[in-house]
Write a protein that holds these residues in place. Structure first.
Motif, mmCIF file in Angstrom:
data_model
loop_
_atom_site.group_PDB
_atom_site.id
_atom_site.type_symbol
_atom_site.label_atom_id
_atom_site.label_comp_id
_atom_site.label_asym_id
_atom_site.label_seq_id
_atom_site.Cartn_x
_atom_site.Cartn_y
_atom_site.Cartn_z
ATOM 1 N N ALA A 42 13.789 16.370 -3.692
ATOM 2 C CA ALA A 42 12.461 16.167 -3.126
ATOM 3 C C ALA A 42 12.585 15.555 -1.732
ATOM 4 O O ALA A 42 13.588 14.928 -1.414
ATOM 5 C CB ALA A 42 11.643 15.248 -4.026
ATOM 6 N N LEU A 43 11.538 15.748 -0.949
ATOM 7 C CA LEU A 43 11.476 15.135 0.380
ATOM 8 C C LEU A 43 10.653 13.863 0.298
ATOM 9 O O LEU A 43 9.547 13.785 0.806
ATOM 10 C CB LEU A 43 10.877 16.101 1.400
ATOM 11 N N GLY A 44 11.173 12.885 -0.424
ATOM 12 C CA GLY A 44 10.504 11.602 -0.580
ATOM 13 C C GLY A 44 10.026 11.388 -2.005
ATOM 14 O O GLY A 44 9.910 12.322 -2.805
ATOM 15 N N LEU A 45 9.763 10.126 -2.315
ATOM 16 C CA LEU A 45 9.330 9.772 -3.667
ATOM 17 C C LEU A 45 7.979 10.383 -4.043
ATOM 18 O O LEU A 45 7.818 10.847 -5.170
ATOM 19 C CB LEU A 45 9.311 8.247 -3.832
ATOM 20 N N PRO A 46 7.001 10.456 -3.116
ATOM 21 C CA PRO A 46 5.742 11.110 -3.504
ATOM 22 C C PRO A 46 5.955 12.555 -3.954
ATOM 23 O O PRO A 46 5.339 13.005 -4.920
ATOM 24 C CB PRO A 46 4.888 11.040 -2.229
ATOM 25 N N GLU A 47 6.850 13.292 -3.282
ATOM 26 C CA GLU A 47 7.107 14.672 -3.683
ATOM 27 C C GLU A 47 7.823 14.723 -5.037
ATOM 28 O O GLU A 47 7.555 15.613 -5.845
ATOM 29 C CB GLU A 47 7.937 15.386 -2.618
ATOM 30 N N LEU A 48 8.722 13.772 -5.305
ATOM 31 C CA LEU A 48 9.386 13.728 -6.612
ATOM 32 C C LEU A 48 8.366 13.482 -7.720
ATOM 33 O O LEU A 48 8.415 14.118 -8.775
ATOM 34 C CB LEU A 48 10.462 12.640 -6.640
ATOM 35 N N VAL A 49 7.432 12.590 -7.477
ATOM 36 C CA VAL A 49 6.380 12.317 -8.470
ATOM 37 C C VAL A 49 5.576 13.590 -8.724
ATOM 38 O O VAL A 49 5.305 13.940 -9.876
ATOM 39 C CB VAL A 49 5.480 11.145 -8.019
ATOM 40 N N ALA B 111 21.683 10.260 -11.978
ATOM 41 C CA ALA B 111 21.096 9.359 -10.994
ATOM 42 C C ALA B 111 20.090 10.049 -10.086
ATOM 43 O O ALA B 111 20.292 11.180 -9.657
ATOM 44 C CB ALA B 111 22.202 8.756 -10.137
ATOM 45 N N PHE B 112 19.003 9.357 -9.794
ATOM 46 C CA PHE B 112 18.045 9.735 -8.769
ATOM 47 C C PHE B 112 18.339 8.818 -7.586
ATOM 48 O O PHE B 112 18.312 7.594 -7.739
ATOM 49 C CB PHE B 112 16.603 9.494 -9.232
ATOM 50 N N CYS B 113 18.634 9.387 -6.412
ATOM 51 C CA CYS B 113 19.041 8.585 -5.258
ATOM 52 C C CYS B 113 18.269 8.944 -4.004
ATOM 53 O O CYS B 113 17.999 10.122 -3.751
ATOM 54 C CB CYS B 113 20.530 8.796 -4.953
ATOM 55 N N PHE B 114 17.969 7.924 -3.210
ATOM 56 C CA PHE B 114 17.460 8.142 -1.861
ATOM 57 C C PHE B 114 18.656 8.413 -0.962
ATOM 58 O O PHE B 114 19.748 7.886 -1.184
ATOM 59 C CB PHE B 114 16.743 6.898 -1.338
ATOM 60 N N VAL B 115 18.448 9.192 0.095
ATOM 61 C CA VAL B 115 19.496 9.504 1.068
ATOM 62 C C VAL B 115 19.135 8.850 2.399
ATOM 63 O O VAL B 115 18.003 8.985 2.871
ATOM 64 C CB VAL B 115 19.638 11.024 1.277
ATOM 65 N N GLY B 116 20.111 8.157 2.990
ATOM 66 C CA GLY B 116 19.926 7.567 4.306
ATOM 67 C C GLY B 116 19.232 6.227 4.251
ATOM 68 O O GLY B 116 19.192 5.560 3.221
ATOM 69 N N GLU B 117 18.690 5.844 5.392
ATOM 70 C CA GLU B 117 18.011 4.555 5.552
ATOM 71 C C GLU B 117 16.512 4.767 5.566
ATOM 72 O O GLU B 117 16.038 5.816 5.978
ATOM 73 C CB GLU B 117 18.448 3.891 6.866
ATOM 74 N N PRO C 135 0.829 -1.212 0.000
ATOM 75 C CA PRO C 135 0.000 0.000 0.000
ATOM 76 C C PRO C 135 0.860 1.258 0.000
ATOM 77 O O PRO C 135 1.752 1.419 0.819
ATOM 78 C CB PRO C 135 -0.794 -0.125 1.305
ATOM 79 N N GLY C 136 0.606 2.120 -0.961
ATOM 80 C CA GLY C 136 1.311 3.387 -1.035
ATOM 81 C C GLY C 136 2.679 3.338 -1.700
ATOM 82 O O GLY C 136 3.294 4.361 -1.894
ATOM 83 N N ALA C 137 3.172 2.156 -2.046
ATOM 84 C CA ALA C 137 4.495 2.046 -2.663
ATOM 85 C C ALA C 137 4.436 2.526 -4.115
ATOM 86 O O ALA C 137 3.665 2.024 -4.918
ATOM 87 C CB ALA C 137 5.008 0.618 -2.600
ATOM 88 N N LEU C 138 5.254 3.523 -4.426
ATOM 89 C CA LEU C 138 5.282 4.080 -5.777
ATOM 90 C C LEU C 138 6.371 3.467 -6.652
ATOM 91 O O LEU C 138 6.193 3.337 -7.854
ATOM 92 C CB LEU C 138 5.498 5.599 -5.710
ATOM 93 N N LEU C 139 7.507 3.126 -6.068
ATOM 94 C CA LEU C 139 8.633 2.660 -6.869
ATOM 95 C C LEU C 139 8.301 1.433 -7.711
ATOM 96 O O LEU C 139 8.630 1.405 -8.903
ATOM 97 C CB LEU C 139 9.853 2.410 -5.979
ATOM 98 N N GLY D 199 12.529 4.010 3.630
ATOM 99 C CA GLY D 199 11.779 3.685 2.426
ATOM 100 C C GLY D 199 11.638 4.882 1.510
ATOM 101 O O GLY D 199 12.515 5.741 1.434
ATOM 102 N N GLU D 200 10.489 4.967 0.859
ATOM 103 C CA GLU D 200 10.236 5.998 -0.149
ATOM 104 C C GLU D 200 10.078 7.395 0.441
ATOM 105 O O GLU D 200 10.029 8.368 -0.298
ATOM 106 C CB GLU D 200 8.989 5.631 -0.957
ATOM 107 N N GLU D 201 10.026 7.491 1.770
ATOM 108 C CA GLU D 201 9.889 8.798 2.422
ATOM 109 C C GLU D 201 11.228 9.507 2.550
ATOM 110 O O GLU D 201 11.284 10.677 2.919
ATOM 111 C CB GLU D 201 9.258 8.627 3.814
#
Length: 123
Positions: A96-103, A70-76, A14-18, A78-80
């Motif tokens: 962005a502050l998380g994948l939802p904001e990038l979308v 590259a699009f990268c997550f920072v730290g440990e 639920p809620g996973a965008l990737l 999930g998508e947040e």
């Protein structure tokens, strides 16, 4: 039937965008076309050796642009997690502050890469 509305082959988180960005053909085609974002096969996206943040925080590449940037997550987590964009020119910046904001950014301002040097207010 697994009881979810997830397309075939997309894990039902639920809620996973990737998973949706990387496996749903229509979604992939849309984001590749408007924002040059390719999230297919995240396991194949590896940063070059030596690419590090000054803070030492972990970088996890989850997508690439057609140019190889590259699009990268920072730290440990999930998508947040915060998202940074790292160019092949050795430039990086918060995106962005998380994948939802990038979308949302890709939907509202897919031309964001064409606006270097502008402040958030100007954009």
């Amino acid at each position: 039937m697994n009881g979810s509305n997830a397309p075939a082959g997309v894990p039902a988180h639920p809620g996973a965008l990737l998973p949706l960005l990387g496996t749903d053909e229509e979604v992939f085609a849309f984001f590749a076309g408007v924002a040059d974002l390719d999230a297919t096969d995240p396991a194949d996206h590896l940063l070059e050796d030596g690419v590090r943040l000054a803070s030492g925080a972990r970088l996890e590449q989850f997508a690439r642009a057609g140019s190889g940037d590259a699009f990268c997550f920072v730290g440990e987590g999930g998508e947040e997690r915060p998202v940074v964009y790292i160019s092949l020119d050795d430039e990086a910046g918060p995106l962005a502050l998380g994948l939802p904001e990038l979308v949302r950014l890709c939907l509202v301002a897919p031309w964001w890469r064409d606006a270097p040097g502008r402040t958030a207010g100007e954009l």
